[in-house]
Design an enzyme around this catalytic site. Structure first.
Site, mmCIF file in Angstrom:
data_model
loop_
_atom_site.group_PDB
_atom_site.id
_atom_site.type_symbol
_atom_site.label_atom_id
_atom_site.label_comp_id
_atom_site.label_asym_id
_atom_site.label_seq_id
_atom_site.Cartn_x
_atom_site.Cartn_y
_atom_site.Cartn_z
ATOM 1 C CG HIS A 92 -2.153 -1.282 1.388
ATOM 2 N ND1 HIS A 92 -3.354 -1.577 0.763
ATOM 3 C CD2 HIS A 92 -1.470 -2.207 1.774
ATOM 4 C CE1 HIS A 92 -3.712 -2.179 1.152
ATOM 5 N NE2 HIS A 92 -2.907 -3.061 1.264
ATOM 6 C CG ASN A 165 -8.392 -4.155 1.070
ATOM 7 O OD1 ASN A 165 -7.193 -3.410 1.301
ATOM 8 N ND2 ASN A 165 -7.661 -5.526 1.287
ATOM 9 C CE1 TYR A 379 -2.207 -4.186 9.174
ATOM 10 C CE2 TYR A 379 -2.680 -2.002 8.268
ATOM 11 C CZ TYR A 379 -2.738 -3.756 8.405
ATOM 12 O OH TYR A 379 -3.258 -4.486 7.177
HETATM 13 FE FE1 HDE Z 1 -2.860 -4.821 5.680
HETATM 14 N N1 HDE Z 1 -0.684 -3.949 5.903
HETATM 15 N N2 HDE Z 1 -2.199 -7.087 6.237
HETATM 16 N N3 HDE Z 1 -4.083 -5.557 5.111
HETATM 17 N N4 HDE Z 1 -3.602 -2.999 4.976
HETATM 18 C C1 HDE Z 1 -0.531 -2.442 6.275
HETATM 19 O O1 HDE Z 1 0.826 -1.232 7.252
HETATM 20 C C2 HDE Z 1 -0.275 -6.890 7.125
HETATM 21 C C3 HDE Z 1 -4.847 -7.558 5.048
HETATM 22 C C4 HDE Z 1 -4.397 -1.984 4.801
HETATM 23 O O2 HDE Z 1 -2.948 3.843 4.085
HETATM 24 C C5 HDE Z 1 1.177 -2.493 6.508
HETATM 25 O O3 HDE Z 1 1.191 0.968 7.264
HETATM 26 C C6 HDE Z 1 -1.044 -8.255 7.442
HETATM 27 C C7 HDE Z 1 -6.191 -7.176 4.878
HETATM 28 C C8 HDE Z 1 -4.326 -1.520 4.185
HETATM 29 O O4 HDE Z 1 -1.322 3.660 5.800
HETATM 30 C C9 HDE Z 1 1.833 -3.548 7.219
HETATM 31 C C10 HDE Z 1 -1.986 -8.439 6.749
HETATM 32 C C11 HDE Z 1 -6.535 -5.577 4.899
HETATM 33 C C12 HDE Z 1 -3.571 -0.904 4.488
HETATM 34 C C13 HDE Z 1 0.205 -4.883 6.808
HETATM 35 C C14 HDE Z 1 -2.794 -7.425 5.713
HETATM 36 C C15 HDE Z 1 -5.671 -4.462 5.182
HETATM 37 C C16 HDE Z 1 -1.653 -1.713 4.528
HETATM 38 C C17 HDE Z 1 1.881 -1.563 5.193
HETATM 39 C C18 HDE Z 1 -2.420 -10.090 7.287
HETATM 40 C C19 HDE Z 1 -7.334 -5.314 4.161
HETATM 41 C C20 HDE Z 1 -2.748 0.599 3.887
HETATM 42 C C21 HDE Z 1 2.407 -0.574 6.103
HETATM 43 C C22 HDE Z 1 -2.913 -10.546 8.120
HETATM 44 C C23 HDE Z 1 -9.112 -5.814 5.363
HETATM 45 C C24 HDE Z 1 -3.135 1.897 5.449
HETATM 46 C C25 HDE Z 1 1.238 -0.069 6.929
HETATM 47 C C26 HDE Z 1 -2.668 2.876 4.141
HETATM 48 C C27 HDE Z 1 -1.417 -2.207 5.432
HETATM 49 C C28 HDE Z 1 -0.306 -5.782 6.777
HETATM 50 C C29 HDE Z 1 -3.655 -7.981 5.107
HETATM 51 C C30 HDE Z 1 -5.856 -2.917 4.445
HETATM 52 C C31 HDE Z 1 2.924 -4.789 6.734
HETATM 53 C C32 HDE Z 1 0.136 -8.890 8.456
HETATM 54 C C33 HDE Z 1 -6.712 -8.158 5.024
HETATM 55 C C34 HDE Z 1 -5.552 -0.247 3.827
HETATM 56 O O5 HDE Z 1 1.216 -3.484 8.314
#
Ligand code: HDE
Length: 704
Positions: A92, A165, A379
């Site tokens: 992202h 999402n 996060y």
């Molecule tokens: Fe994320 N995800 N994600 N994700 N995600 C990140 O956090 C993670 C997941 C989502 O505009 C990271 O700050 C894991 C689902 C958005 O700054 C990180 C898993 C959904 C954004 C991270 C998921 C999301 C992130 C990278 C599996 C939809 C951007 C930068 C368990 C419900 C937020 C950050 C923004 C960002 C980890 C799965 C949505 C690495 C481990 C499911 C919208 O922490």
């Protein structure tokens, strides 16, 4: 100022001598007030507040001599510049963010104590960041990709982050698989490409071995991943959360955002060309919309259900690869979000904002979705590495807007100066240090947990195909064709035949006809076997709410119309089209071979908003081509003009033409159908512009 140092300074010197409309005293960096001799600008200083006499030349030993190490001004400036970038988000990274507000329109008091969900009419500030997933921060806005939809609500009871999402399901069921998924989708590590694309071997290899991703695959191969505008996407919290009421009772909840402008997507060929025409297509669209006062808006809705209802669902709602069809649990609209302010500075807000699904407020709680549980760890950890300090909550975009305080102290970049002796609790030495609030503070839902510990996947998570099938069968025929064609496109970029075959094998569980179409598109010589399914595929009722076409709105609001003109065009016709389009809510741009404009038939000059070569028809939802005979002849030799009309037709758009426009269409070999309208029939053009000419598609490209 000595003479030899004036190179490049003349502009600045002139400005400094100008009169000051704002007065002479300005606050310079460092907080000190400086007097500027007759200038309109604040004094340029170092980060220590020392005024600069010359920002154009470094300190030299003599006019042709070496630069001196002593130049603290040069060293400070370059050092800061060297450190301007922070680690980008591992996912992202590329995004658009805006400020706005959330307004509650219906209370959920029966279900929750959270004030943001119970105080009707209250406006809560928000910051919303919409992102692509796979590409780096400098990647383009329009790859085929899921869009992140993250909202930070600055509530009176602390920050609540809904980090979702634009697709309601996810690829995997357990957080431990996330690093593998992301490694597979990102550019391949040996070659460093492709950037922000799923169409490559490692992604499809991983997917072919991960049957739980099949439902998500249907969504990403649909046009949901090719949004026309970020203002035209839905948002989903994805996981089930809990609401807790005053009696401590818990209700499950899924969160939804629904765009006021309706859903709309581009088609693949158009998307690829948009990428060439404007890499910032979505960011610019959002920026322009907010600047014009057309504030992006979404409805906020919830699906509410209890444990007994959940037990009767033919799927497990704790499995993030499943959605709850609206037909099963209807959406209840409870509020709206309006984005009405672009950040003053992109880095300060959009880059530094730190979302965390763990940021929730009293009255809201987590479910046991194992994907969500893993996210609760990830996060905070990622923000520590990105922002470099546990004090990232003090950055203005991250700080709560309600009072907050505790006994956490010190650390890098500490901006606060807590006074007093007490930095612990309990304590008896301070009258006013922060204390627990048993009544108002956060309580977790008291849910009994029993069972054996282990690395276990619940059996109720085993069905990987039923909802994928339901999604496919819920689409219109046009949308099904796009899914099949997207699969053919993507798998055609996969070098390994066994991977292509394995995916087609999975598709056989989803829908045999889809598998056949894709196999034919890949010219597979025999149908691959379907892999063993862990659970039987159930027939589920189609859910029309899963379509895009069914959710398009009959409006031109938020849409754009381009009028191609040249010397000799009829000004009255241009004006008529413009008026009708603006009346229907569209924005209008004039495109001409030269940016200064064109000399119209009546001799007047019509200014252009875009030059033809840099303003192709992919940037519009419908076009008009108004040309004199002579200009039509000239433009029929111009590739950009031929592409303009050929692409508009190929991308299923309405085209209004006069006689000259028709001549250009003919030169471009463009056909005729109900979407090609004579400019005298404005109503027909406006009606056609509100949709796409779906039936045309089979005449312009070979689809799977
Ligand atoms: Fe994320 N995800 N994600 N994700 N995600 C990140 O956090 C993670 C997941 C989502 O505009 C990271 O700050 C894991 C689902 C958005 O700054 C990180 C898993 C959904 C954004 C991270 C998921 C999301 C992130 C990278 C599996 C939809 C951007 C930068 C368990 C419900 C937020 C950050 C923004 C960002 C980890 C799965 C949505 C690495 C481990 C499911 C919208 O922490």
């Amino acid at each position: 100022m000595s003479k030899e140092k004036t190179t490049g300074n003349s502009e600045i010197r002139r400005e400094e001598k100008g009169s000051s409309p704002t007065g002479d005293r300005q606050l310079a960096a460092g907080g000190e007030l400086h007097q500027i001799a007759g200038g309109a600008h604040p004094m340029l200083t170092t980060n220590q507040g020392v005024a600069l006499s010359d920002d154009q030349n470094s300190l030299k030993a003599n006019p042709h001599g070496p630069t001196l190490l002593e130049d603290f001004i040069l060293r400070e400036k370059i050092t800061h510049f060297d450190h301007e970038r922070i680690p980008e988000r591992i996912v992202h990274a590329r995004a658009t963010g805006a400020h706005g507000f959330f307004e509650l329109t219906a209370s959920l008091q029966q279900y929750t104590t959270a004030r943001i969900l119970t105080e009707v009419g209250e406006k809560t500030p928000v910051f919303t960041r919409i992102s692509t997933v796979a590409g780096g921060a400098g990647s383009v806005d329009t790859p085929r990709d899921v869009r992140g939809f993250a909202v930070k609500f600055y509530t009176k009871e602390g920050n609540w982050d809904l980090v979702g999402n634009n697709v309601p399901v996810f690829f995997i069921q357990d957080a431990i698989k996330f690093p593998d998924l992301i490694h597979a989708v990102k550019m391949e590590p040996d070659r460093g490409f492709p950037q922000s694309a799923t169409a490559h071997d490692t992604f499809w290899d991983y997917i072919s071995l991960t049957p739980e991703s099949m439902h998500m695959v249907m969504w990403i191969m649909s046009d949901r991943t090719l949004p026309r505008s970020l203002r035209m996407i839905e948002g989903f919290g994805v996981h089930s959360f809990r609401l807790i009421n005053a009696a401590g009772e818990s209700t499950f909840v899924k969160f939804h955002w629904r765009p006021k402008l309706g859903l709309q997507s581009t088609i693949w060929d158009e998307t690829v060309k948009i990428c060439g025409a404007d890499q910032d297509f979505h960011r610019r669209d959002m920026f322009d919309a907010i600047a014009a006062g057309n504030f992006p808006e979404w409805e906020f809705a919830v699906q509410l259900f209890n444990q007994e209802e959940a037990d009767r669902f033919p799927f497990d709602h704790l499995d993030a690869t499943k959605l709850i069809p609206e037909e099963l649990v209807p959406l209840k609209v409870i509020g709206r979000m309006v984005l009405d302010r672009w950040p003053n500075n992109f880095f300060a807000d959009t880059e530094q904002v730190a979302y965390c699904p763990g940021n929730i407020v009293p009255g809201i709680d987590f479910s046991n979705d194992p994907l969500l549980q893993g996210r609760l760890f990830s996060y905070i950890d990622t923000q520590l590495s990105r922002l470099g300090t546990p004090n990232f909550h003090q950055i203005p975009i991250n700080a709560p807007k309600c009072p907050f305080g505790n006994h956490q102290r010190d650390g890098q970049m500490q901006m606060e100066q807590p006074a007093g002796r007490v930095s612990y609790e309990p304590s008896s030495l301070s009258e006013n240090s922060p204390r627990e609030s048993p009544a108002k503070g956060f309580h977790s839902a008291a849910i009994p947990e029993t069972g054996e510990k282990g690395r276990i996947r619940a059996e109720s998570f085993a069905d990987h195909y039923s909802q994928a099938r339901q999604f496919y069968l819920s689409q219109t025929g046009y949308e099904q064709t796009h899914i099949a064609s997207a699969l053919v496109f993507e798998l055609s970029k996969v070098e390994h035949l066994h991977v292509r075959e394995a995916i087609v094998g999975h598709l056989r569980h989803i829908e045999e006809e889809l598998a056949r179409r894709v196999a034919a598109g890949l010219a597979l010589d025999k149908m691959p076997d379907a892999p063993a399914a862990a659970a039987p595929v159930r027939e589920m009722k189609p859910s029309p709410a899963l379509q895009i076409i069914g959710k398009m709105k009959d409006t031109l609001e938020g849409r754009a119309i381009g009028i191609l003109i040249a010397d000799g065009s009829d000004g009255a016709v241009i004006e008529k089209i413009k008026k009708a389009a603006i009346g229907a809510g569209a924005s209008v741009k004039i495109v001409a071979p030269k940016v200064g404009g064109a000399k119209l038939a009546d001799g007047s000059l019509q200014a252009a908003d875009g030059q033809l070569a840099g303003t192709p028809s992919v940037l519009f939802d419908a076009v008009a081509v108004i040309l004199s005979d002579e200009s039509a002849k000239k433009l029929s030799m111009e590739g950009a003009a031929i592409d303009f009309v050929r692409d508009a037709f190929g991308h299923l758009k309405a085209i209004a033409v006069d006689k000259g426009g028709q001549a250009l269409l003919k030169a471009a070999n463009v056909g005729q159908d109900a979407g090609v309208v004579d400019c005298s029939d404005i109503d027909a053009f406006i009606a056609a512009a509100k949709t796409r000419q779906w039936d045309r598609e089979k005449s312009v490209r070979i689809l799977a």
